[in-house]
Design an enzyme around this catalytic site. Structure first.
Site, PDB file in Angstrom:
ATOM      1  N   ARG A 170      20.899   0.958 -35.247  1.00 35.51           N
ATOM      2  CA  ARG A 170      22.018   0.242 -35.874  1.00 35.51           C
ATOM      3  C   ARG A 170      21.514  -0.697 -36.959  1.00 35.51           C
ATOM      4  NH1 ARG A 170      26.913  -0.683 -33.254  1.00 35.51           N
ATOM      5  NH2 ARG A 170      26.881  -2.909 -33.711  1.00 35.51           N
ATOM      6  N   ARG A 174      14.227  -2.228 -44.348  1.00 35.98           N
ATOM      7  CA  ARG A 174      14.210  -2.084 -45.809  1.00 35.98           C
ATOM      8  C   ARG A 174      12.918  -2.601 -46.406  1.00 35.98           C
ATOM      9  NH1 ARG A 174      19.210  -5.270 -45.881  1.00 35.98           N
ATOM     10  NH2 ARG A 174      20.869  -3.760 -45.506  1.00 35.98           N
ATOM     11  N   ARG A 249      27.921  -3.830 -20.069  1.00 38.24           N
ATOM     12  CA  ARG A 249      27.232  -5.108 -20.152  1.00 38.24           C
ATOM     13  C   ARG A 249      28.282  -6.163 -20.453  1.00 38.24           C
ATOM     14  NH1 ARG A 249      23.118  -7.442 -17.876  1.00 38.24           N
ATOM     15  NH2 ARG A 249      21.849  -8.765 -19.233  1.00 38.24           N
ATOM     16  N   ARG A 280      22.455 -15.166 -29.046  1.00 38.31           N
ATOM     17  CA  ARG A 280      22.883 -15.599 -30.384  1.00 38.31           C
ATOM     18  C   ARG A 280      23.555 -16.956 -30.323  1.00 38.31           C
ATOM     19  NH1 ARG A 280      25.185  -9.728 -32.364  1.00 38.31           N
ATOM     20  NH2 ARG A 280      26.372  -9.772 -30.438  1.00 38.31           N
ATOM     21  N   GLU A 302      25.946 -17.236 -26.960  1.00 38.99           N
ATOM     22  CA  GLU A 302      26.329 -15.960 -26.337  1.00 38.99           C
ATOM     23  C   GLU A 302      25.282 -15.573 -25.293  1.00 38.99           C
ATOM     24  OE1 GLU A 302      27.557 -13.154 -29.408  1.00 38.99           O
ATOM     25  OE2 GLU A 302      26.779 -11.513 -28.190  1.00 38.99           O
ATOM     26  N   TYR A 350      30.116   2.788 -28.268  1.00 44.09           N
ATOM     27  CA  TYR A 350      29.690   1.532 -28.884  1.00 44.09           C
ATOM     28  C   TYR A 350      30.260   1.482 -30.312  1.00 44.09           C
ATOM     29  CZ  TYR A 350      26.039  -2.076 -29.834  1.00 44.09           C
ATOM     30  OH  TYR A 350      25.335  -3.213 -30.131  1.00 44.09           O
ATOM     31  N   ASP A 352      32.109   0.064 -33.673  1.00 44.79           N
ATOM     32  CA  ASP A 352      32.424  -1.119 -34.456  1.00 44.79           C
ATOM     33  C   ASP A 352      33.888  -1.030 -34.900  1.00 44.79           C
ATOM     34  OD1 ASP A 352      30.055  -2.565 -34.325  1.00 44.79           O
ATOM     35  OD2 ASP A 352      29.124  -1.374 -35.899  1.00 44.79           O
TER      36      ASP A 352
END
Ligand code: FAD
Ligand code: UDP
Length: 369
Positions: A170, A174, A249, A280, A302, A350, A352
Site C-alpha cells: 500500500r 520512491r 483488528r 499514530r 490510535e 481492506y 479505502d
C-alpha cells in the site's frame, strides 16, 4: 419502485441509498451507532473537524470517483505527508529520498538504490511470501527494522512473517524527494468534514434513516419486510458465524484537548517502535491548515486492539486463511437472493473510501440499471 433496506450508514450504504432514491426507490437505512457516516464520521469541536475513527484522507486516480465525491463537498488541497517517530528520530514517509538521506546519508537515487540492493541480498533469490520479506525486498533491512517491523506487529497483533505481503505494498517507495503518502492523481479533505457528505447523500424524502438500531435484533423480519437488503455489516455475523469467525483488528482512540496552538507540527505522526502502545498520533487542525482556535488543539492517539465479538471490527485481516473462509461465506451468500453484501465488512476487503464508492456504484449498476 423497490423498497430497499440498507444496513449501515457508512459510505457504501449511503452511496447506494443516494443512487436508489435518485431513481425513485424507497430506502430505509438502519444504523446501529448513534450517528450516521460509519468510520468516516467527523464531528466539529471548537472549530476543528475531528476524525472520530482515525485520520481519513480521500485519494483516488479515478476521475469519475473524484467528481462523484466532489458533488457532496468542496475538498481542500491537503496532501498526506506523515512523519515517523522511531525512538525520537524523525523520518519522512512514505519511503523516499528524504528517508534514505536521513538514514544512510545518501544524496542521489543511485546511491539509495545501491544501498537497498545490498540490504535486499539477505533474501537471496526468494520471492517475497510475507510482509517481512516483501518489506526487505522493497526497502532493505534498516528501514524494515526501524520503520516497519514495530509498527506492523503492533498494528496487526501478528508477526510480520505471518502477514500478507500486499499490506506493505500500500505504501509507495520512491527514489525522489517526494513526501506525498499517496501516488494518486487526486487527494484532499472535505472542507467542513465528511459527515456532511453522508448527510447530503441521505437527504432525499425517499430515504428514511434510523440510528441506534441493530439489524440482528429483527433479522428475519427485516428480510421479509423489504424487497431487497443491502447489508454492510460483518458477513460472518450475518450467517451467525456458522462457518467460523473471520478475524478483524480493532482500535481504541484516545482524544484529548490541549491548551497549545500546535502540538506536533503535522497532522499524522507514526510511532514505529514496538514499545509505544499507539501507532499514530493525529492532530486534527493540521488537516485544515491550522484552522481553529490558536489556544487549543485536539489530538487523538490510535491504539491497535484485539477484536472479539462486540468490538468494532475496523480492519479485516486478509490473510489466506481468512480469505478462504470469506469465500465460503460468499458462496453461502449466493443462497440469499434478497441480500447484497457490500463494503469493508460485507465484502471483507481492506477497502479505502474511493474503492468503497466504486464497489457501491457497481452494485448500483447491477441492481438499478
Ligand atoms: P463502515 O464505515 O464501517 O460502515 C458500516 C456501517 O454499518 C457502520 O456505521 C456500522 O455501525 C453499521 N453496521 C454494522 N453492522 C450493523 C448492524 N448489524 N445493524 C446496523 N448497522 C450496522 N480510507 C481512505 O480512503 N483514506 C484514509 O485515510 C482512510 N483511513 C482510515 C483509517 C482508519 C483507522 C480506518 C479504520 C479506515 C480508514 N479508511 C480510509 C477506510 C475507510 O474508513 C473505509 O473504506 C470506509 O469508511 C468503509 O465504508 P463502509 O460503508 O464499507 O463501512
Ligand atoms: N506501515 C509501517 N510503518 C508506517 C506506516 C505503515 O510499517 O509508518 C505498514 C503497516 O503494516 C500498515 C501498512 O504499512 O498496516 C499500511 O499502512 P497504511 O498507512 O496504508 O495503513 P492504514 O491507514 O490503512 O491503517
Amino acid at each position: 419502485m423497490t423498497n430497499y433496506l440498507v444496513v449501515g450508514s457508512g459510505l457504501f450504504g449511503s452511496t447506494f441509498a443516494y443512487e436508489a432514491a435518485k431513481r425513485g426507490n424507497h430506502v430505509k437505512v438502519i444504523e446501529k451507532r448513534d450517528h450516521i457516516a460509519g468510520n468516516i464520521y467527523t464531528k466539529e469541536i471548537d472549530g476543528i473537524q475531528v476524525h472520530q475513527y482515525g485520520a481519513h484522507i480521500f485519494h483516488t486516480s479515478n476521475k469519475e470517483i473524484w467528481e462523484y465525491i466532489n458533488q457532496f463537498a468542496e475538498f481542500n488541497r491537503y496532501t498526506n505527508s506523515p512523519v515517523a517517530n522511531y525512538k525520537g528520530e524523525i523520518y519522512n514517509l512514505p519511503f523516499n529520498m528524504n528517508t534514505f538521506n536521513k538514514l544512510w546519508g545518501v544524496a542521489t537515487p543511485a546511491e539509495a538504490a545501491a544501498k537497498i540492493a545490498e540490504q535486499r541480498q539477505v533474501l537471496g533469490d526468494k520471492t517475497p511470501e510475507n510482509l517481512e520479506e516483501q518489506a526487505i525486498s522493497l526497502i532493505g533491512t534498516d528501514i524494515y527494522q526501524k520503520l516497519i517491523k514495530g509498527y506492523t506487529e503492533k498494528q496487526w497483533g501478528q508477526k510480520a512473517t505471518e502477514l500478507p505481503a500486499f499490506i506493505i505494498r500500500r505504501l509507495p517507495v520512491r527514489l525522489t524527494y517526494d513526501n506525498n503518502y499517496f501516488n494518486d492523481t487526486y487527494q484532499g479533505i472535505p472542507i467542513g468534514g465528511y459527515t456532511q457528505i453522508i448527510e447530503k447523500m441521505l437527504a432525499s424524502d425517499l430515504i428514511d434513516v434510523e440510528t441506534g438500531v441493530d439489524f440482528f435484533d429483527k433479522k428475519q423480519a427485516y428480510i421479509d419486510q423489504y424487497d431487497k437488503v443491502i447489508f454492510t455489516g460483518m458477513i460472518d455475523q450475518f450467517f451467525d458465524y456458522q462457518l467460523g469467525e473471520l478475524e478483524y483488528r480493532s482500535l481504541r482512540f484516545e482524544t484529548e484537548e490541549m491548551a497549545v496552538d500546535n502540538y506536533q507540527g503535522n497532522a499524522v505522526v507514526n510511532y514505529t517502535d514496538a514499545e509505544t502502545p499507539y501507532t499514530r498520533v493525529i492532530e486534527h487542525k493540521h488537516f485544515e491548515f491550522g484552522k481553529g482556535d490558536k489556544n487549543k488543539t485536539i489530538v487523538t492517539k490510535e491504539y491497535p486492539a484485539n477484536w472479539s465479538r462486540g468490538d468494532e471490527p475496523y480492519y479485516p485481516i486478509n490473510n489466506d486463511k481468512n480469505n478462504r473462509l470469506y469465500k465460503a461465506y460468499r458462496d453461502l451468500a449466493s443462497t440469499e437472493p434478497k441480500v447484497v453484501f457490500g463494503g469493508r465488512l460485507g465484502q471483507y476487503r481492506y477497502y479505502d473510501m474511493h474503492q468503497v464508492i466504486h464497489a457501491a456504484l457497481q452494485v448500483v449498476k447491477d441492481e438499478l440499471q
